[in-house]
Write a protein that holds these residues in place. Structure first.
Motif, PDB file in Angstrom:
ATOM      1  N   SER A  15       1.155  -1.219   0.296  1.00  0.00           N
ATOM      2  CA  SER A  15      -0.478   0.442   0.181  1.00  0.00           C
ATOM      3  C   SER A  15       0.279   1.236   0.101  1.00  0.00           C
ATOM      4  CB  SER A  15      -0.766   0.394   1.146  1.00  0.00           C
ATOM      5  OG  SER A  15      -1.137   1.655   1.202  1.00  0.00           O
ATOM      6  N   SER A  18       0.231   3.103   3.189  1.00  0.00           N
ATOM      7  CA  SER A  18       1.175   3.377   4.685  1.00  0.00           C
ATOM      8  C   SER A  18       2.468   3.450   4.399  1.00  0.00           C
ATOM      9  CB  SER A  18       0.404   1.750   4.903  1.00  0.00           C
ATOM     10  OG  SER A  18       1.320   0.462   3.702  1.00  0.00           O
ATOM     11  N   LEU A  39      -4.734  -8.279   2.962  1.00  0.00           N
ATOM     12  CA  LEU A  39      -5.993  -7.564   2.651  1.00  0.00           C
ATOM     13  C   LEU A  39      -7.585  -7.537   2.202  1.00  0.00           C
ATOM     14  CD1 LEU A  39      -6.674  -5.026   0.454  1.00  0.00           C
ATOM     15  CD2 LEU A  39      -5.991  -6.817  -0.997  1.00  0.00           C
ATOM     16  N   LYS A  55      -9.408   0.666   6.980  1.00  0.00           N
ATOM     17  CA  LYS A  55      -8.640   0.295   5.414  1.00  0.00           C
ATOM     18  C   LYS A  55      -7.346   1.192   6.418  1.00  0.00           C
ATOM     19  CE  LYS A  55     -11.132   2.041   1.256  1.00  0.00           C
ATOM     20  NZ  LYS A  55     -11.260   3.211   0.589  1.00  0.00           N
ATOM     21  N   SER A  69      -4.287   8.544   5.297  1.00  0.00           N
ATOM     22  CA  SER A  69      -2.577   8.910   5.888  1.00  0.00           C
ATOM     23  C   SER A  69      -1.937   9.967   5.069  1.00  0.00           C
ATOM     24  CB  SER A  69      -2.315   8.194   4.198  1.00  0.00           C
ATOM     25  OG  SER A  69      -2.206   8.737   2.967  1.00  0.00           O
ATOM     26  N   CYS A 166       4.642   2.507  -6.777  1.00  0.00           N
ATOM     27  CA  CYS A 166       2.849   1.727  -7.055  1.00  0.00           C
ATOM     28  C   CYS A 166       1.932   1.944  -8.615  1.00  0.00           C
ATOM     29  CB  CYS A 166       2.214   2.538  -5.548  1.00  0.00           C
ATOM     30  SG  CYS A 166       1.030   1.602  -6.542  1.00  0.00           S
ATOM     31  N   HIS A 210       5.463  -6.991  -6.769  1.00  0.00           N
ATOM     32  CA  HIS A 210       4.826  -5.288  -6.719  1.00  0.00           C
ATOM     33  C   HIS A 210       3.661  -5.418  -7.595  1.00  0.00           C
ATOM     34  CE1 HIS A 210       3.651  -1.080  -5.576  1.00  0.00           C
ATOM     35  NE2 HIS A 210       3.176  -2.069  -4.924  1.00  0.00           N
TER      36      HIS A 210
END
Length: 224
Positions: A15, A18, A39, A55, A69, A166, A210
């Protein structure tokens, strides 16, 4: 002797939301306990601490729960003053917040959520839309090592965790090249600078694992 502070982070390894909190804690030199969530099988602790959204990330500091976040990043910066993350100048701070929202709302929507649902033709149109959005970040990086200037700051953590570490893995998984060094030289230089920062490098998810995860997340979006 000062009493030891309780700092606990509930997160998921893949994530960006995070991971950026871990980056901030490491930049600040704050010891913390990390709890890895799954998850599909959220723990009773996560559901108890974040019953509204269910979450990650969740930060627990001395019994207080902080959620979302970007809110957590600001809380960390205001609580631990060393190595400031947010710009000190009010105008620069407002600009960093605005661009961070652009990343977490518009860029992720066009660059992953909508793209996962689109056909090949639709993906290319969304890729172009994503490029236009990222160009706002490209312009902001001219003449700077980081968005924060000479050191990693709030927008570096938000954009860095989300785009190169990501979304680019998601694009790699579907064989789509959204960002090129030729079109985005400032962005490309910035990513290389980020990869040299120990606190950031420690929190970058392993690439192959990933890419697989991002493919899985794309499938989840399509089947929802």
């Amino acid at each position: 002797m000062a009493e030891k502070e309780e700092v606990k982070l509930l997160g998921i390894w893949a994530s960006p939301f995070s991971r950026r909190i871990e980056m901030a804690l490491k930049l600040k030199g704050i010891p913390y306990d990390y709890v890895e969530e799954i998850l599909e099988h959220k723990s009773p602790l996560l559901l108890a601490l974040n019953p509204i959204h269910k979450k990650v990330p969740v930060l627990v500091h001395n019994g207080k729960t902080i959620l979302e976040s970007q809110v957590i990043l600001e809380y960390i910066d205001e609580t631990w003053k060393q190595n400031p993350i947010l710009p000190q100048d009010p105008y620069e701070r407002s600009k960093a917040r605005f661009l961070a929202k652009l990343v977490d709302e518009q860029i992720i929507t066009a660059g992953f959520v909508s793209m996962a649902r689109a056909d090949e033709k639709g993906r290319e149109a969304l890729a172009e839309q994503t490029r236009e959005l990222i160009m706002n970040l490209e312009k902001e990086l001219v003449g700077k090592d980081f968005f924060g200037g000479k050191s990693v700051g709030f927008l570096d953590l938000v954009a860095g965790s989300m785009i190169p570490f990501c979304l680019e893995r998601g694009w790699e998984g579907i064989g789509l090249k959204v960002i090129t060094e030729e079109k985005f030289p400032e962005y490309s230089r910035w990513v290389k600078n980020l990869e040299k920062v120990e606190a950031v490098k420690d929190c970058i998810p392993p690439r192959e694992k990933h890419v697989e995860h991002m493919n899985y997340m794309g499938e989840r979006i399509r089947s929802a």
